[in-house]
Write an enzyme that holds these catalytic residues in place. Structure first.
Site, PDB file in Angstrom:
ATOM      1  N   LEU A  15       0.821  -1.206   0.000  1.00  0.00           N
ATOM      2  CA  LEU A  15       0.000   0.000   0.000  1.00  0.00           C
ATOM      3  C   LEU A  15       0.853   1.254   0.000  1.00  0.00           C
ATOM      4  O   LEU A  15       0.478   2.273  -0.591  1.00  0.00           O
ATOM      5  CB  LEU A  15      -0.963  -0.013   1.191  1.00  0.00           C
ATOM      6  CG  LEU A  15      -1.992  -1.146   1.148  1.00  0.00           C
ATOM      7  CD1 LEU A  15      -2.909  -1.078   2.355  1.00  0.00           C
ATOM      8  CD2 LEU A  15      -2.785  -1.115  -0.152  1.00  0.00           C
ATOM      9  N   ALA A  36      12.976  -1.345   4.366  1.00  0.00           N
ATOM     10  CA  ALA A  36      13.535  -1.821   3.089  1.00  0.00           C
ATOM     11  C   ALA A  36      13.972  -0.625   2.244  1.00  0.00           C
ATOM     12  O   ALA A  36      13.442   0.476   2.409  1.00  0.00           O
ATOM     13  CB  ALA A  36      12.474  -2.622   2.337  1.00  0.00           C
ATOM     14  N   LEU A  53      11.468   0.802  12.455  1.00  0.00           N
ATOM     15  CA  LEU A  53      10.501   1.303  13.446  1.00  0.00           C
ATOM     16  C   LEU A  53      10.821   0.847  14.864  1.00  0.00           C
ATOM     17  O   LEU A  53      10.375   1.471  15.829  1.00  0.00           O
ATOM     18  CB  LEU A  53       9.084   0.850  13.069  1.00  0.00           C
ATOM     19  CG  LEU A  53       8.497   1.458  11.797  1.00  0.00           C
ATOM     20  CD1 LEU A  53       7.213   0.729  11.416  1.00  0.00           C
ATOM     21  CD2 LEU A  53       8.230   2.951  11.982  1.00  0.00           C
ATOM     22  N   ASN A 113      -8.731  -5.522   9.618  1.00  0.00           N
ATOM     23  CA  ASN A 113      -9.889  -6.358   9.942  1.00  0.00           C
ATOM     24  C   ASN A 113      -9.496  -7.514  10.872  1.00  0.00           C
ATOM     25  O   ASN A 113     -10.363  -8.097  11.526  1.00  0.00           O
ATOM     26  CB  ASN A 113     -10.537  -6.881   8.669  1.00  0.00           C
ATOM     27  CG  ASN A 113      -9.723  -7.958   7.977  1.00  0.00           C
ATOM     28  OD1 ASN A 113      -9.859  -9.152   8.263  1.00  0.00           O
ATOM     29  ND2 ASN A 113      -8.835  -7.562   7.060  1.00  0.00           N
ATOM     30  N   TYR A 137      -0.555 -10.794  14.686  1.00  0.00           N
ATOM     31  CA  TYR A 137      -0.673  -9.600  13.840  1.00  0.00           C
ATOM     32  C   TYR A 137      -1.916  -8.782  14.232  1.00  0.00           C
ATOM     33  O   TYR A 137      -1.828  -7.567  14.470  1.00  0.00           O
ATOM     34  CB  TYR A 137      -0.726 -10.040  12.377  1.00  0.00           C
ATOM     35  CG  TYR A 137      -1.145  -8.966  11.415  1.00  0.00           C
ATOM     36  CD1 TYR A 137      -0.310  -7.899  11.130  1.00  0.00           C
ATOM     37  CD2 TYR A 137      -2.394  -9.018  10.789  1.00  0.00           C
ATOM     38  CE1 TYR A 137      -0.706  -6.905  10.246  1.00  0.00           C
ATOM     39  CE2 TYR A 137      -2.790  -8.041   9.905  1.00  0.00           C
ATOM     40  CZ  TYR A 137      -1.949  -6.984   9.641  1.00  0.00           C
ATOM     41  OH  TYR A 137      -2.351  -6.007   8.773  1.00  0.00           O
TER      42      TYR A 137
HETATM   43  C1  15L Z   1      -4.314  -7.745   6.187  1.00  0.00           C
HETATM   44  O1  15L Z   1      -4.297  -7.138   7.251  1.00  0.00           O
HETATM   45  C2  15L Z   1      -3.085  -8.024   5.426  1.00  0.00           C
HETATM   46  O2  15L Z   1      -2.128  -7.004   5.575  1.00  0.00           O
HETATM   47  C3  15L Z   1      -3.355  -8.241   3.957  1.00  0.00           C
HETATM   48  O3  15L Z   1      -2.209  -8.824   3.384  1.00  0.00           O
HETATM   49  C4  15L Z   1      -4.594  -9.099   3.692  1.00  0.00           C
HETATM   50  O4  15L Z   1      -4.333 -10.408   4.081  1.00  0.00           O
HETATM   51  C5  15L Z   1      -5.777  -8.531   4.425  1.00  0.00           C
HETATM   52  O5  15L Z   1      -5.505  -8.278   5.775  1.00  0.00           O
HETATM   53  C6  15L Z   1      -7.012  -9.424   4.363  1.00  0.00           C
HETATM   54  O6  15L Z   1      -7.600  -9.694   5.407  1.00  0.00           O
HETATM   55  O7  15L Z   1      -7.393  -9.813   3.273  1.00  0.00           O
END
Ligand code: 15L
Length: 266
Positions: A15, A36, A53, A113, A137
């Site tokens: 993104l 990177a 970070l 999400n 995550y």
């Molecule tokens: C995310 O948070 C990920 O960064 C992305 O790679 C997708 O997997 C996305 O969610 C998703 O839920 O499709």
């Protein structure tokens, strides 16, 4: 009136590369950072700074002279906790501490999400639904939202936490027909998040105007976000994929496959 200097973290990511271009109208100078290497700057309006970070002093220097932060840096998929801890958990703390020290008043946080990933796809939830993180995550994004809330209550730093669905050029599978967020809608949502006054800490779901909606954004109505795109234009193509098995998490849970990632044994 555009901002003077905007910081975009994660500028080498999926993104970040898009936002490097589409956020250009909103600031005179855009400072780009990533762990990177990034493409060299393409004009006087860009500043390119490689930064980890997890390095507090480096993040402090990175944030000097900035008016707002679009924080898209960090690990974006499920990984062992120790990796998430460095980039996402320490990283978001460093971003807010630097914001406090430098007097930065607005952060746009790339939440996900996966903060609510264990809610069922049959539910429609709003920003007040209990969080049900589906991964380390997702936990780190939940922590980032709490960090945003604390820095608003304690220091008045405002944040819009965008619980991004699936922001890719097009949906990649059947689940993403509901979670798809076009790049245009993402950019518009960030623009609204940067310039709407008095957002406090707002949580907003990032999805386009897809047919099937799992998320209710009425609690973020003050942003005035109105998605323009829809996953419907990809339906024929996606429905050529085989259907999910009845017990596939991609069919059951909003977070899909993240709900069955891990465990990570040493
Ligand atoms: C995310 O948070 C990920 O960064 C992305 O790679 C997708 O997997 C996305 O969610 C998703 O839920 O499709």
């Amino acid at each position: 009136t555009p901002l003077n200097r905007l910081l975009l973290t994660g500028a080498a990511g999926g993104l970040g590369k898009v936002l490097r271009e589409t956020l250009r109208p909103y600031a005179k100078i855009i400072r780009l950072s990533d762990i990177a290497p990034m493409d060299a700057r393409t004009g006087d309006y860009e500043e390119v700074v490689q930064c980890n970070l997890a390095d507090k002093a480096a993040v402090h220097a990175l944030c000097e002279g900035v008016d707002a932060i679009v924080h898209f840096g960090g690990v974006s998929v499920e990984r062992p906790f120790e990796e998430i801890l460095e980039a996402n958990i320490k990283g978001v703390f460093h971003i807010y501490e630097a914001s406090r020290k430098h007097g930065i008043k607005r952060v746009i946080f790339a939440s996900s999400n996966h903060v609510i990933g264990f809610h069922k796809q049959t539910e429609t939830i709003d920003a007040s639904a209990p969080r049900r993180p589906d991964s380390y995550y997702g936990l780190s994004k939940s922590y980032g939202e709490d960090m945003a809330s604390f820095y608003f209550d304690r220091y008045g730093i405002e944040t819009v936490s965008i619980r991004i669905g699936s922001s890719f050029p097009e949906p990649l599978n059947r689940r993403m027909m509901a979670t798809y967020l076009s790049y245009r809608d993402l950019t518009n949502l960030i623009e609204r998040s940067l310039f709407t006054p008095n957002v406090k800490h707002t949580v907003v779901y990032g999805a386009s105007a897809n047919r099937d909606q799992w998320w209710d954004n009425r609690m973020a109505a003050h942003l005035g976000f109105e998605p323009q795109d829809t996953s419907e234009v990809f339906r024929e193509k996606i429905e050529q994929q085989p259907p999910y098995a009845p017990n596939d998490p991609a069919l059951i849970y909003q977070g899909g496959a993240f709900c069955e990632a891990g465990p990570f044994d040493d």
